[in-house]
Design an enzyme around this catalytic site. Structure first.
Site, PDB file in Angstrom:
ATOM      1  N   ASP A 203      38.981  42.310  38.421  1.00 28.39           N
ATOM      2  CA  ASP A 203      39.525  40.982  38.745  1.00 28.39           C
ATOM      3  C   ASP A 203      40.527  40.648  37.636  1.00 28.39           C
ATOM      4  OD1 ASP A 203      40.067  38.266  38.996  1.00 28.39           O
ATOM      5  OD2 ASP A 203      38.058  37.783  39.734  1.00 28.39           O
ATOM      6  N   LYS A 228      46.164  30.990  41.632  1.00 29.12           N
ATOM      7  CA  LYS A 228      46.349  30.575  40.247  1.00 29.12           C
ATOM      8  C   LYS A 228      47.819  30.752  39.830  1.00 29.12           C
ATOM      9  CE  LYS A 228      41.938  29.961  40.637  1.00 29.12           C
ATOM     10  NZ  LYS A 228      40.965  31.010  40.476  1.00 29.12           N
TER      11      LYS A 228
HETATM   12  C1  LIG Z   1      39.696  31.287  41.081  1.00 27.54           C
HETATM   13  C2  LIG Z   1      39.249  32.665  40.820  1.00 27.54           C
HETATM   14  C3  LIG Z   1      38.958  33.535  41.868  1.00 27.54           C
HETATM   15  C4  LIG Z   1      38.919  33.098  43.301  1.00 27.54           C
HETATM   16  O1  LIG Z   1      40.097  32.669  43.793  1.00 27.54           O
HETATM   17  P1  LIG Z   1      40.249  31.672  45.043  1.00 27.54           P
HETATM   18  O2  LIG Z   1      41.633  31.915  45.452  1.00 27.54           O
HETATM   19  O3  LIG Z   1      39.973  30.299  44.507  1.00 27.54           O
HETATM   20  O4  LIG Z   1      39.235  32.081  46.065  1.00 27.54           O
HETATM   21  C5  LIG Z   1      38.615  34.827  41.567  1.00 27.54           C
HETATM   22  N1  LIG Z   1      38.538  35.262  40.300  1.00 27.54           N
HETATM   23  C6  LIG Z   1      38.797  34.458  39.262  1.00 27.54           C
HETATM   24  C7  LIG Z   1      38.714  35.005  37.882  1.00 27.54           C
HETATM   25  C8  LIG Z   1      39.152  33.133  39.486  1.00 27.54           C
HETATM   26  O5  LIG Z   1      39.364  32.317  38.446  1.00 27.54           O
END
Ligand SMILES: *Cc1c(COP(=O)(O)O)cnc(C)c1O
Length: 416
Positions: A203, A228
Site C-alpha cells: 500500500d 489522497k
Molecule cells: C485512505 C487509505 C486507503 C483507502 O482509500 P479510500 O480511497 O478511502 O478507500 C488505503 N490505504 C491507506 C494507507 C489510506 O490512507
C-alpha cells in the site's frame, strides 16, 4: 446507416504499457501522461466519454468480437479513453509496471488485489500497522473465502522470516504504516518474501510513485488510494493497483470479473489532480517538516512520528529509499487525558477534523492504535508509558506560519 466514426482506441493491441515514448522525467510525465492524440483529438485533455454501449457498424463486426486488450472499447465496464488515459498516466509514473487497474476507492483496490492473488487455503502475512480497513478485509471477507491472516511487526525481520518460511502466499506491506508512521525496509522484506515464494503487495498511498518506486524496491503490486494525493482536492474517491509483468494480468482478470469500474467524470477529475501532484506534494512536505519541527520543540509533545525529521523513527530508511514525502504525519501528546486531547482538537480552526487526507486543506484526527494492533507496542519507543494520546495531521497547502499559530491555540487549550 452510414459508417460510424471510429471510437478512439489505443493503437496496437497490448496493455497500455507506457513504453511508447522515450523515457522522460517525472515532471514531464505528469504533464504528458495519457494525452495520446487519438484520445484527446484537438483539445488538451482527454474528453469525458460517458457511455455504457459501443455501437458496431455491422452484425459481422459485432459477431467478430473484440480483443480484451487495454485501450479497446467493448462495453462501458472496461472503460473508455477517459479512464484509459488516467491508467496509462499512472503506469508511466511507476517504473516496472506492466499496467494499472482503477477501482472506485483505495479500499476496493486493496480488496480486489488481495482477492486476485489469494485463494482458499492460502495464508496472508499482514503488516500490523496496516490501514484499519485492510485489516478488516483480511479478517472479514478474506477469512470467509478461506484465507488465514497472520499479522507481523515489519521492523522484526527475524520473526517475519520465520513466518513466511512456514508458507504464506502473499505479504501486504505499508510504509510508512498507518497512524504510527513506521518506515519498513521494503527491499529487505520483499527479498525475504520472494525467497519463500510469496507475492508482495504494498500500500503505497503515503509516498505515491513520486516518493517511492514500489515495484523497483521489490513489490509485485503497488496499491494506492487515489482519493489522497492524486485527487488532491477532497472531492473524489478512487484507487489503483499497478502490477509488474508477472501480476498485471492477474489483477486485471480479477478486477474485470468483479465489475470494478470508475466513472469517467471521476477519472477526469483524478487526472486533473495528477497534473499538479508533484507541486502539491513538495509544498505539503515542506509545510509538514516545519510543523513537525515546531511540535518537536514543545514540552507538551512526547514524540513526533514524522519520517521527514532527521533523527525521527524511520528517517534513515526514508532518506535511503524515498525520493519525496507528503504532509501526513503523527505526534503523541504527553499523558493519557483524552478530554485534554479533545480540547486541543476543538481549539483548532484551520485544521479541519475528519477522515481522509492528502487534500489541499489541513486535517487533524485523534487515534488510539492499541485497539487495532496485536504485534506492535503503543506508545512507541521513546515515549513514557503514560504518553498515549495520538494525533495525526494531514498538513495542506496553507502558510505554515498560520498552521503553527493554529496548533498553538490547541496547545493553549490543553492547559485550560
Ligand atoms: C485512505 C487509505 C486507503 C483507502 O482509500 P479510500 O480511497 O478511502 O478507500 C488505503 N490505504 C491507506 C494507507 C489510506 O490512507
Amino acid at each position: 446507416m452510414g459508417r460510424r466514426p471510429r471510437y478512439p482506441q489505443a493503437d496496437g493491441t497490448g496493455a497500455l504499457t507506457g513504453d511508447r515514448k522515450p523515457p522522460r522525467k517525472t515532471a514531464t510525465r505528469l504533464v504528458e501522461g495519457g494525452r495520446r492524440p487519438e484520445w484527446t483529438g484537438a483539445v488538451v485533455n482527454p474528453p469525458v466519454w460517458r457511455g455504457s454501449t459501443h455501437l458496431y457498424d455491422t452484425h459481422e463486426e459485432l459477431a467478430r468480437g473484440h480483443p480484451n486488450a487495454d485501450g479497446h472499447f467493448h462495453y462501458g465496464r472496461r472503460g473508455a479513453p477517459t479512464q484509459w488515459a488516467l491508467a496509462e498516466a499512472l503506469t508511466e509514473l511507476e517504473p516496472g509496471a506492466a499496467g494499472t487497474m482503477l477501482y472506485p476507492s483505495g479500499t476496493a483496490a486493496l480488496f480486489s488485489a488481495l482477492a486476485a492473488v489469494l485463494e482458499s487455503g492460502d495464508r496472508l502475512a499482514l503488516t500490523d500497522n496496516a490501514y484499519e480497513p485492510t485489516r478488516a478485509i483480511a479478517f472479514g471477507p478474506l477469512k470467509r473465502m478461506g484465507v488465514e491472516t497472520i499479522t507481523f511487526d515489519p521492523l522484526d525481520h527475524a520473526a517475519f522470516e520465520a513466518l513466511v518460511s512456514e508458507g504464506v502466499a502473499a505479504v501486504l506491506l505499508e510504509s510508512p504504516g498507518s497512524l504510527t508512521m513506521e518506515v519498513c525496509d521494503v527491499p529487505a522484506l520483499a527479498d525475504i518474501a520472494h525467497r519463500h515464494g510469496a507475492t508482495v503487495l504494498l500500500d503505497n498511498t503515503w509516498a505515491s510513485p513520486l516518493g517511492f518506486a514500489a515495484l523497483d524496491h521489490g513489490a509485485d503490486i503497488a496499491i494506492m488510494s487515489l482519493t489522497k494525493h492524486v485527487g488532491g482536492h477532497s472531492d473524489l474517491l478512487m484507487g489503483s493497483a499497478a502490477g509488474n509483468e508477472k501480476f498485471y494480468r492477474t489483477l486485471r482478470r480479477a478486477a474485470q470479473l468483479q465489475g470494478q469500474h470508475v466513472s469517467p467524470d471521476d477519472a477526469a477529475l483524478a487526472h486533473r489532480g495528477l497534473r499538479t501532484m508533484q507541486l502539491r506534494l513538495e509544498r505539503a512536505t515542506e509545510n509538514a517538516r516545519k510543523v513537525a519541527e515546531w511540535l518537536a520543540g514543545r514540552d507538551e509533545v512526547a514524540q513526533v512520528l514524522c519520517p521527514l525529521l532527521p533523527g525521527a523513527p524511520g528517517n534513515e530508511l526514508w532518506q535511503r529509499d524515498f525520493s519525496g514525502g507528503c504532509g501526513l504525519f503523527s505526534f503523541v501528546l504527553k499523558g493519557r487525558d483524552k478530554a485534554a486531547r479533545g480540547r486541543f482538537l476543538d481549539a483548532l480552526d484551520l485544521f479541519g477534523m475528519g477522515y481522509s487526507w492528502g487534500g489541499y486543506e489541513s486535517l487533524a484526527v485523534p487515534f488510539d492504535p492499541a485497539r487495532i494492533r496485536d504485534r506492535m507496542a503503543w506508545p512507541p519507543a521513546g515515549c513514557a508509558n503514560e504518553d498515549v494520546l495520538g494525533i495525526r495531521l494531514s498538513v495542506g497547502l496553507e502558510d505554515s506560519r498560520d498552521l503553527i499559530a493554529d496548533l498553538e491555540q490547541g496547545i493553549a487549550a490543553l492547559h485550560a
